[in-house]
Design a protein around this motif. Structure first.
Motif, PDB file in Angstrom:
ATOM      1  N   GLU A  71       0.825  -1.213   0.000  1.00  0.00           N
ATOM      2  CA  GLU A  71       0.000   0.000   0.000  1.00  0.00           C
ATOM      3  C   GLU A  71       0.856   1.258   0.000  1.00  0.00           C
ATOM      4  O   GLU A  71       0.542   2.244  -0.683  1.00  0.00           O
ATOM      5  CB  GLU A  71      -0.937   0.003   1.207  1.00  0.00           C
ATOM      6  N   ALA A  72       1.964   1.241   0.737  1.00  0.00           N
ATOM      7  CA  ALA A  72       2.849   2.401   0.752  1.00  0.00           C
ATOM      8  C   ALA A  72       3.361   2.709  -0.650  1.00  0.00           C
ATOM      9  O   ALA A  72       3.456   3.884  -1.048  1.00  0.00           O
ATOM     10  CB  ALA A  72       4.028   2.157   1.696  1.00  0.00           C
ATOM     11  N   GLY A  73       3.663   1.664  -1.415  1.00  0.00           N
ATOM     12  CA  GLY A  73       4.111   1.881  -2.779  1.00  0.00           C
ATOM     13  C   GLY A  73       3.027   2.452  -3.664  1.00  0.00           C
ATOM     14  O   GLY A  73       3.290   3.322  -4.507  1.00  0.00           O
ATOM     15  N   VAL A  74       1.804   1.974  -3.499  1.00  0.00           N
ATOM     16  CA  VAL A  74       0.684   2.495  -4.281  1.00  0.00           C
ATOM     17  C   VAL A  74       0.498   3.990  -4.007  1.00  0.00           C
ATOM     18  O   VAL A  74       0.348   4.800  -4.925  1.00  0.00           O
ATOM     19  CB  VAL A  74      -0.603   1.715  -3.955  1.00  0.00           C
ATOM     20  N   ILE A  75       0.514   4.350  -2.733  1.00  0.00           N
ATOM     21  CA  ILE A  75       0.344   5.758  -2.369  1.00  0.00           C
ATOM     22  C   ILE A  75       1.489   6.595  -2.946  1.00  0.00           C
ATOM     23  O   ILE A  75       1.271   7.687  -3.482  1.00  0.00           O
ATOM     24  CB  ILE A  75       0.261   5.904  -0.838  1.00  0.00           C
ATOM     25  N   ALA A  76       2.698   6.068  -2.868  1.00  0.00           N
ATOM     26  CA  ALA A  76       3.857   6.807  -3.370  1.00  0.00           C
ATOM     27  C   ALA A  76       3.765   7.039  -4.870  1.00  0.00           C
ATOM     28  O   ALA A  76       3.986   8.159  -5.355  1.00  0.00           O
ATOM     29  CB  ALA A  76       5.147   6.058  -3.020  1.00  0.00           C
ATOM     30  N   VAL A  77       3.437   6.005  -5.643  1.00  0.00           N
ATOM     31  CA  VAL A  77       3.422   6.170  -7.093  1.00  0.00           C
ATOM     32  C   VAL A  77       2.302   7.104  -7.533  1.00  0.00           C
ATOM     33  O   VAL A  77       2.463   7.889  -8.476  1.00  0.00           O
ATOM     34  CB  VAL A  77       3.337   4.801  -7.808  1.00  0.00           C
ATOM     35  N   LEU A  78       1.159   7.044  -6.865  1.00  0.00           N
ATOM     36  CA  LEU A  78       0.073   7.959  -7.213  1.00  0.00           C
ATOM     37  C   LEU A  78       0.408   9.394  -6.830  1.00  0.00           C
ATOM     38  O   LEU A  78      -0.141  10.339  -7.403  1.00  0.00           O
ATOM     39  CB  LEU A  78      -1.227   7.512  -6.541  1.00  0.00           C
ATOM     40  N   GLY A  79       1.320   9.556  -5.865  1.00  0.00           N
ATOM     41  CA  GLY A  79       1.769  10.890  -5.486  1.00  0.00           C
ATOM     42  C   GLY A  79       2.950  11.379  -6.307  1.00  0.00           C
ATOM     43  O   GLY A  79       3.473  12.471  -6.043  1.00  0.00           O
ATOM     44  N   GLY A  80       3.396  10.584  -7.288  1.00  0.00           N
ATOM     45  CA  GLY A  80       4.483  11.008  -8.150  1.00  0.00           C
ATOM     46  C   GLY A  80       5.861  10.635  -7.653  1.00  0.00           C
ATOM     47  O   GLY A  80       6.857  11.170  -8.143  1.00  0.00           O
ATOM     48  N   HIS A  81       5.951   9.709  -6.710  1.00  0.00           N
ATOM     49  CA  HIS A  81       7.236   9.331  -6.116  1.00  0.00           C
ATOM     50  C   HIS A  81       7.571   7.899  -6.533  1.00  0.00           C
ATOM     51  O   HIS A  81       7.487   6.957  -5.733  1.00  0.00           O
ATOM     52  CB  HIS A  81       7.175   9.475  -4.599  1.00  0.00           C
ATOM     53  N   ASP A  82       7.972   7.761  -7.797  1.00  0.00           N
ATOM     54  CA  ASP A  82       8.193   6.426  -8.345  1.00  0.00           C
ATOM     55  C   ASP A  82       9.278   5.640  -7.617  1.00  0.00           C
ATOM     56  O   ASP A  82       9.138   4.435  -7.384  1.00  0.00           O
ATOM     57  CB  ASP A  82       8.566   6.532  -9.824  1.00  0.00           C
ATOM     58  N   GLU A  83      10.364   6.293  -7.270  1.00  0.00           N
ATOM     59  CA  GLU A  83      11.464   5.561  -6.647  1.00  0.00           C
ATOM     60  C   GLU A  83      11.114   5.115  -5.235  1.00  0.00           C
ATOM     61  O   GLU A  83      11.520   4.037  -4.796  1.00  0.00           O
ATOM     62  CB  GLU A  83      12.748   6.409  -6.659  1.00  0.00           C
ATOM     63  N   ALA A  84      10.339   5.929  -4.516  1.00  0.00           N
ATOM     64  CA  ALA A  84       9.866   5.497  -3.197  1.00  0.00           C
ATOM     65  C   ALA A  84       8.940   4.296  -3.347  1.00  0.00           C
ATOM     66  O   ALA A  84       8.992   3.347  -2.551  1.00  0.00           O
ATOM     67  CB  ALA A  84       9.136   6.641  -2.493  1.00  0.00           C
ATOM     68  N   ALA A  85       8.112   4.312  -4.389  1.00  0.00           N
ATOM     69  CA  ALA A  85       7.231   3.177  -4.646  1.00  0.00           C
ATOM     70  C   ALA A  85       8.047   1.933  -4.952  1.00  0.00           C
ATOM     71  O   ALA A  85       7.751   0.841  -4.448  1.00  0.00           O
ATOM     72  CB  ALA A  85       6.296   3.496  -5.808  1.00  0.00           C
ATOM     73  N   ARG A  86       9.100   2.111  -5.749  1.00  0.00           N
ATOM     74  CA  ARG A  86       9.930   0.972  -6.105  1.00  0.00           C
ATOM     75  C   ARG A  86      10.555   0.344  -4.855  1.00  0.00           C
ATOM     76  O   ARG A  86      10.597  -0.877  -4.701  1.00  0.00           O
ATOM     77  CB  ARG A  86      11.023   1.412  -7.080  1.00  0.00           C
ATOM     78  N   ARG A  87      11.040   1.200  -3.952  1.00  0.00           N
ATOM     79  CA  ARG A  87      11.654   0.685  -2.721  1.00  0.00           C
ATOM     80  C   ARG A  87      10.625  -0.069  -1.883  1.00  0.00           C
ATOM     81  O   ARG A  87      10.922  -1.129  -1.312  1.00  0.00           O
ATOM     82  CB  ARG A  87      12.269   1.830  -1.914  1.00  0.00           C
ATOM     83  N   SER A  88       9.418   0.471  -1.786  1.00  0.00           N
ATOM     84  CA  SER A  88       8.374  -0.190  -0.997  1.00  0.00           C
ATOM     85  C   SER A  88       8.034  -1.546  -1.572  1.00  0.00           C
ATOM     86  O   SER A  88       7.922  -2.550  -0.844  1.00  0.00           O
ATOM     87  CB  SER A  88       7.121   0.688  -0.938  1.00  0.00           C
ATOM     88  N   TRP A  89       7.877  -1.614  -2.882  1.00  0.00           N
ATOM     89  CA  TRP A  89       7.495  -2.893  -3.484  1.00  0.00           C
ATOM     90  C   TRP A  89       8.631  -3.900  -3.418  1.00  0.00           C
ATOM     91  O   TRP A  89       8.392  -5.098  -3.273  1.00  0.00           O
ATOM     92  CB  TRP A  89       7.022  -2.651  -4.913  1.00  0.00           C
ATOM     93  N   LYS A  90       9.863  -3.429  -3.521  1.00  0.00           N
ATOM     94  CA  LYS A  90      10.993  -4.348  -3.360  1.00  0.00           C
ATOM     95  C   LYS A  90      11.039  -4.903  -1.936  1.00  0.00           C
ATOM     96  O   LYS A  90      11.421  -6.060  -1.720  1.00  0.00           O
ATOM     97  CB  LYS A  90      12.307  -3.635  -3.698  1.00  0.00           C
ATOM     98  N   SER A  91      10.642  -4.099  -0.960  1.00  0.00           N
ATOM     99  CA  SER A  91      10.624  -4.581   0.423  1.00  0.00           C
ATOM    100  C   SER A  91       9.599  -5.697   0.594  1.00  0.00           C
ATOM    101  O   SER A  91       9.787  -6.605   1.412  1.00  0.00           O
ATOM    102  CB  SER A  91      10.318  -3.431   1.397  1.00  0.00           C
TER     103      SER A  91
END
Length: 289
Positions: free
Chosen positions: A239-259
Protein backbone atom coordinates in the motif's frame (compact mmCIF):
# COMPACT_ATOMS: atom_id res chain seq x y z
CA UNK A 1 6.29 6.83 -15.57
CA UNK A 2 4.01 8.70 -13.15
CA UNK A 3 2.92 11.34 -15.61
CA UNK A 4 1.45 8.69 -17.88
CA UNK A 5 0.57 5.66 -15.74
CA UNK A 6 -0.57 2.74 -17.83
CA UNK A 7 -4.38 2.39 -17.60
CA UNK A 8 -4.04 -1.20 -16.36
CA UNK A 9 -1.76 -0.09 -13.53
CA UNK A 10 -4.07 2.75 -12.58
CA UNK A 11 -6.93 0.29 -12.36
CA UNK A 12 -5.10 -2.23 -10.24
CA UNK A 13 -3.76 0.45 -7.92
CA UNK A 14 -7.30 1.35 -6.94
CA UNK A 15 -7.93 -2.11 -5.45
CA UNK A 16 -5.66 -2.63 -2.45
CA UNK A 17 -6.71 -4.38 0.78
CA UNK A 18 -10.34 -3.34 0.32
CA UNK A 19 -10.60 -5.06 -3.09
CA UNK A 20 -13.56 -7.01 -4.38
CA UNK A 21 -12.40 -10.08 -2.43
CA UNK A 22 -12.61 -9.51 1.34
CA UNK A 23 -9.57 -9.72 3.53
CA UNK A 24 -8.82 -13.30 4.55
CA UNK A 25 -10.90 -14.12 7.58
CA UNK A 26 -9.75 -17.53 8.69
CA UNK A 27 -6.64 -16.16 10.46
CA UNK A 28 -8.80 -13.64 12.30
CA UNK A 29 -11.08 -16.45 13.38
CA UNK A 30 -8.05 -18.39 14.52
CA UNK A 31 -6.94 -15.43 16.60
CA UNK A 32 -10.32 -15.16 18.27
CA UNK A 33 -10.41 -18.86 19.00
CA UNK A 34 -6.86 -19.64 20.05
CA UNK A 35 -5.19 -16.33 20.82
CA UNK A 36 -2.60 -16.89 18.08
CA UNK A 37 -0.89 -13.62 17.09
CA UNK A 38 -1.58 -12.80 13.46
CA UNK A 39 0.61 -11.23 10.79
CA UNK A 40 -1.83 -8.46 9.95
CA UNK A 41 -2.53 -7.19 13.46
CA UNK A 42 -2.04 -8.22 17.06
CA UNK A 43 -4.76 -6.59 19.15
CA UNK A 44 -5.64 -7.88 22.59
CA UNK A 45 -7.92 -10.93 22.62
CA UNK A 46 -11.48 -9.90 21.82
CA UNK A 47 -13.08 -11.49 24.89
CA UNK A 48 -12.20 -14.04 27.52
CA UNK A 49 -12.81 -17.59 26.31
CA UNK A 50 -15.70 -19.49 27.83
CA UNK A 51 -14.50 -22.15 30.22
CA UNK A 52 -17.20 -24.81 29.89
CA UNK A 53 -15.44 -28.04 28.77
CA UNK A 54 -12.33 -26.17 27.53
CA UNK A 55 -10.37 -29.34 26.81
CA UNK A 56 -13.12 -30.76 24.62
CA UNK A 57 -13.48 -27.49 22.73
CA UNK A 58 -9.75 -27.12 22.29
CA UNK A 59 -9.45 -30.67 20.97
CA UNK A 60 -12.22 -30.00 18.50
CA UNK A 61 -10.64 -26.73 17.33
CA UNK A 62 -7.26 -28.39 16.92
CA UNK A 63 -8.87 -31.12 14.85
CA UNK A 64 -10.73 -28.50 12.81
CA UNK A 65 -7.46 -26.96 11.68
CA UNK A 66 -5.76 -30.24 10.78
CA UNK A 67 -8.72 -32.39 9.65
CA UNK A 68 -11.85 -30.26 9.20
CA UNK A 69 -13.96 -33.17 7.93
CA UNK A 70 -13.28 -35.13 11.10
CA UNK A 71 -14.05 -32.05 13.20
CA UNK A 72 -17.38 -31.60 11.44
CA UNK A 73 -18.36 -35.16 12.35
CA UNK A 74 -17.14 -34.72 15.91
CA UNK A 75 -18.85 -31.37 16.48
CA UNK A 76 -22.10 -32.48 14.84
CA UNK A 77 -22.37 -35.46 17.20
CA UNK A 78 -21.37 -33.28 20.15
CA UNK A 79 -24.01 -30.67 19.32
CA UNK A 80 -26.79 -33.29 19.29
CA UNK A 81 -26.15 -34.06 22.95
CA UNK A 82 -25.54 -30.45 24.03
CA UNK A 83 -28.26 -28.50 25.79
CA UNK A 84 -28.81 -24.75 25.94
CA UNK A 85 -25.63 -22.72 26.22
CA UNK A 86 -23.56 -25.90 25.92
CA UNK A 87 -24.46 -25.99 22.22
CA UNK A 88 -22.35 -22.88 21.61
CA UNK A 89 -19.03 -24.68 21.73
CA UNK A 90 -19.73 -27.45 19.19
CA UNK A 91 -21.35 -24.77 17.03
CA UNK A 92 -18.20 -22.71 17.22
CA UNK A 93 -16.05 -25.69 16.29
CA UNK A 94 -18.33 -26.43 13.35
CA UNK A 95 -17.92 -22.86 12.16
CA UNK A 96 -14.14 -23.08 12.28
CA UNK A 97 -14.14 -26.45 10.49
CA UNK A 98 -16.43 -25.20 7.74
CA UNK A 99 -14.20 -22.13 7.38
CA UNK A 100 -11.19 -24.35 6.84
CA UNK A 101 -13.07 -25.86 3.90
CA UNK A 102 -14.15 -22.42 2.61
CA UNK A 103 -17.78 -23.40 3.21
CA UNK A 104 -18.54 -19.87 4.24
CA UNK A 105 -22.34 -19.92 4.36
CA UNK A 106 -22.32 -23.00 6.59
CA UNK A 107 -19.63 -21.45 8.78
CA UNK A 108 -21.70 -18.29 9.10
CA UNK A 109 -24.81 -20.20 10.14
CA UNK A 110 -22.85 -22.29 12.65
CA UNK A 111 -21.41 -19.19 14.32
CA UNK A 112 -24.84 -17.53 14.40
CA UNK A 113 -26.38 -20.63 15.98
CA UNK A 114 -23.62 -20.68 18.58
CA UNK A 115 -24.26 -17.01 19.29
CA UNK A 116 -27.99 -17.66 19.76
CA UNK A 117 -27.23 -20.33 22.35
CA UNK A 118 -25.55 -17.73 24.56
CA UNK A 119 -28.49 -15.44 25.24
CA UNK A 120 -27.59 -12.98 27.98
CA UNK A 121 -23.82 -13.22 27.45
CA UNK A 122 -23.07 -10.17 25.27
CA UNK A 123 -19.28 -10.47 25.35
CA UNK A 124 -19.31 -14.04 24.03
CA UNK A 125 -22.09 -13.17 21.60
CA UNK A 126 -20.01 -10.30 20.23
CA UNK A 127 -17.11 -12.62 19.50
CA UNK A 128 -19.23 -15.24 17.75
CA UNK A 129 -21.20 -12.62 15.86
CA UNK A 130 -17.96 -11.11 14.58
CA UNK A 131 -16.87 -14.54 13.40
CA UNK A 132 -20.17 -14.98 11.58
CA UNK A 133 -19.71 -11.59 9.95
CA UNK A 134 -16.22 -12.48 8.79
CA UNK A 135 -17.48 -15.75 7.30
CA UNK A 136 -20.21 -13.88 5.44
CA UNK A 137 -17.65 -11.40 4.13
CA UNK A 138 -15.42 -14.20 2.89
CA UNK A 139 -18.42 -15.68 1.12
CA UNK A 140 -19.24 -12.40 -0.61
CA UNK A 141 -22.41 -11.74 1.40
CA UNK A 142 -21.58 -8.21 2.50
CA UNK A 143 -25.12 -7.26 3.55
CA UNK A 144 -25.45 -10.29 5.84
CA UNK A 145 -21.95 -9.63 7.12
CA UNK A 146 -22.86 -6.08 8.07
CA UNK A 147 -25.98 -7.24 9.91
CA UNK A 148 -23.97 -9.72 11.98
CA UNK A 149 -21.20 -7.22 12.64
CA UNK A 150 -23.62 -4.46 13.62
CA UNK A 151 -25.17 -6.80 16.18
CA UNK A 152 -21.73 -7.88 17.42
CA UNK A 153 -20.67 -4.25 17.76
CA UNK A 154 -23.75 -3.44 19.83
CA UNK A 155 -23.15 -6.49 22.05
CA UNK A 156 -19.54 -5.47 22.64
CA UNK A 157 -20.72 -2.04 23.74
CA UNK A 158 -23.31 -3.66 26.01
CA UNK A 159 -20.46 -5.65 27.54
CA UNK A 160 -18.61 -2.32 28.06
CA UNK A 161 -15.73 -3.54 25.91
CA UNK A 162 -14.80 -0.55 23.78
CA UNK A 163 -11.66 -2.19 22.45
CA UNK A 164 -13.58 -5.19 21.12
CA UNK A 165 -16.13 -2.83 19.62
CA UNK A 166 -13.25 -1.02 17.92
CA UNK A 167 -11.84 -4.27 16.55
CA UNK A 168 -15.26 -5.20 15.19
CA UNK A 169 -15.48 -1.73 13.63
CA UNK A 170 -12.56 -2.69 11.36
CA UNK A 171 -14.62 -5.54 9.91
CA UNK A 172 -17.69 -3.29 9.70
CA UNK A 173 -15.59 -0.95 7.56
CA UNK A 174 -14.69 -3.79 5.20
CA UNK A 175 -18.36 -4.69 4.81
CA UNK A 176 -19.34 -1.07 4.27
CA UNK A 177 -16.72 -0.64 1.56
CA UNK A 178 -18.00 -3.78 -0.14
CA UNK A 179 -21.47 -2.18 -0.06
CA UNK A 180 -20.08 1.06 -1.56
CA UNK A 181 -20.68 3.10 1.59
CA UNK A 182 -17.24 4.69 2.03
CA UNK A 183 -18.36 7.53 4.28
CA UNK A 184 -19.72 5.13 6.88
CA UNK A 185 -16.63 2.96 6.47
CA UNK A 186 -14.45 5.97 7.28
CA UNK A 187 -16.44 6.60 10.46
CA UNK A 188 -16.07 2.96 11.48
CA UNK A 189 -12.31 3.17 11.01
CA UNK A 190 -12.21 6.41 13.00
CA UNK A 191 -13.80 4.48 15.86
CA UNK A 192 -11.38 1.59 15.45
CA UNK A 193 -8.30 3.84 15.58
CA UNK A 194 -9.65 5.69 18.61
CA UNK A 195 -10.51 2.51 20.53
CA UNK A 196 -7.33 0.62 19.52
CA UNK A 197 -4.67 3.13 18.44
CA UNK A 198 -2.12 0.30 18.19
CA UNK A 199 -4.22 -1.70 15.71
CA UNK A 200 -2.03 -1.63 12.63
CA UNK A 201 -4.72 -3.15 10.42
CA UNK A 202 -7.07 -0.26 11.22
CA UNK A 203 -4.38 2.22 10.13
CA UNK A 204 -3.60 0.24 6.97
CA UNK A 205 -7.23 0.12 5.90
CA UNK A 206 -7.64 3.79 6.81
CA UNK A 207 -4.74 4.62 4.50
CA UNK A 208 -6.25 2.53 1.71
CA UNK A 209 -9.63 4.18 2.06
CA UNK A 210 -8.11 7.68 2.09
CA UNK A 211 -6.12 6.83 -1.03
CA UNK A 212 -9.20 5.57 -2.82
CA UNK A 213 -10.90 8.83 -1.94
CA UNK A 214 -7.99 10.71 -3.54
CA UNK A 215 -6.78 12.03 -0.16
CA UNK A 216 -3.14 11.17 -0.75
CA UNK A 217 -1.65 13.33 2.00
CA UNK A 218 -3.93 11.76 4.60
CA UNK A 219 -3.24 8.32 3.14
CA UNK A 220 0.51 8.93 3.49
CA UNK A 221 0.15 9.98 7.13
CA UNK A 222 -1.85 6.87 7.96
CA UNK A 223 0.36 4.40 6.13
CA UNK A 224 3.35 5.79 8.05
CA UNK A 225 1.57 4.95 11.31
CA UNK A 226 0.74 1.47 10.01
CA UNK A 227 4.38 0.97 9.07
CA UNK A 228 5.47 1.82 12.61
CA UNK A 229 2.95 -0.56 14.15
CA UNK A 230 3.38 -3.53 11.80
CA UNK A 231 6.65 -2.84 9.99
CA UNK A 232 7.06 -6.37 8.63
CA UNK A 233 3.59 -6.67 7.14
CA UNK A 234 3.98 -6.93 3.35
CA UNK A 235 0.52 -5.45 2.80
CA UNK A 236 1.80 -2.23 4.36
CA UNK A 237 4.71 -2.13 1.92
CA UNK A 238 2.35 -2.81 -0.97
CA UNK A 239 0.00 0.00 0.00
CA UNK A 240 2.85 2.40 0.75
CA UNK A 241 4.11 1.88 -2.78
CA UNK A 242 0.68 2.50 -4.28
CA UNK A 243 0.34 5.76 -2.37
CA UNK A 244 3.86 6.81 -3.37
CA UNK A 245 3.42 6.17 -7.09
CA UNK A 246 0.07 7.96 -7.21
CA UNK A 247 1.77 10.89 -5.49
CA UNK A 248 4.48 11.01 -8.15
CA UNK A 249 7.24 9.33 -6.12
CA UNK A 250 8.19 6.43 -8.35
CA UNK A 251 11.46 5.56 -6.65
CA UNK A 252 9.87 5.50 -3.20
CA UNK A 253 7.23 3.18 -4.65
CA UNK A 254 9.93 0.97 -6.10
CA UNK A 255 11.65 0.68 -2.72
CA UNK A 256 8.37 -0.19 -1.00
CA UNK A 257 7.49 -2.89 -3.48
CA UNK A 258 10.99 -4.35 -3.36
CA UNK A 259 10.62 -4.58 0.42
CA UNK A 260 7.52 -6.71 -0.13
CA UNK A 261 9.51 -9.13 -2.30
CA UNK A 262 12.10 -9.42 0.47
CA UNK A 263 9.58 -9.78 3.30
CA UNK A 264 7.21 -12.29 1.73
CA UNK A 265 8.87 -14.03 -1.23
CA UNK A 266 6.51 -16.24 -3.21
CA UNK A 267 3.36 -14.86 -1.56
CA UNK A 268 0.39 -13.46 -3.44
CA UNK A 269 1.28 -10.03 -2.08
CA UNK A 270 4.78 -10.39 -3.50
CA UNK A 271 3.37 -11.40 -6.88
CA UNK A 272 1.25 -8.26 -6.88
CA UNK A 273 4.26 -6.13 -5.95
CA UNK A 274 6.27 -7.74 -8.73
CA UNK A 275 3.55 -6.95 -11.27
CA UNK A 276 3.56 -3.32 -10.11
CA UNK A 277 7.33 -3.16 -10.48
CA UNK A 278 7.11 -4.61 -13.99
CA UNK A 279 4.60 -1.95 -14.99
CA UNK A 280 6.64 0.79 -13.38
CA UNK A 281 9.48 -0.06 -15.73
CA UNK A 282 13.24 -0.45 -15.33
CA UNK A 283 15.17 1.55 -12.78
CA UNK A 284 16.72 4.74 -14.15
CA UNK A 285 20.41 4.70 -14.98
CA UNK A 286 22.62 6.19 -12.27
CA UNK A 287 23.59 9.82 -12.93
CA UNK A 288 26.86 10.25 -14.79
CA UNK A 289 26.71 7.02 -16.79
Amino acid sequence: MTAALAPALLLVLQVGPFGATPLPTTPQMDRANAGVPQRRADPAPLVARRTRQPSELQRCLTTARSDPAAAISLASAWRVSAQGAEAAEPGECLGVAFSQQSRWAEAEQSFLAARSALEGEPAAQARLGAMAGNAALAGGAAQRALAALDAAHAQALTARDARTAGDIAVDRARALVALDRPGEAAMALDEARSASPDNGLAWLLSATLARRQQQLELAQQRIEVAARLIPLDPEVGLEAGVIAVLGGHDEAARRSWKSVLAAAPGSETAKTAESYLDQLGPEPEPAGR
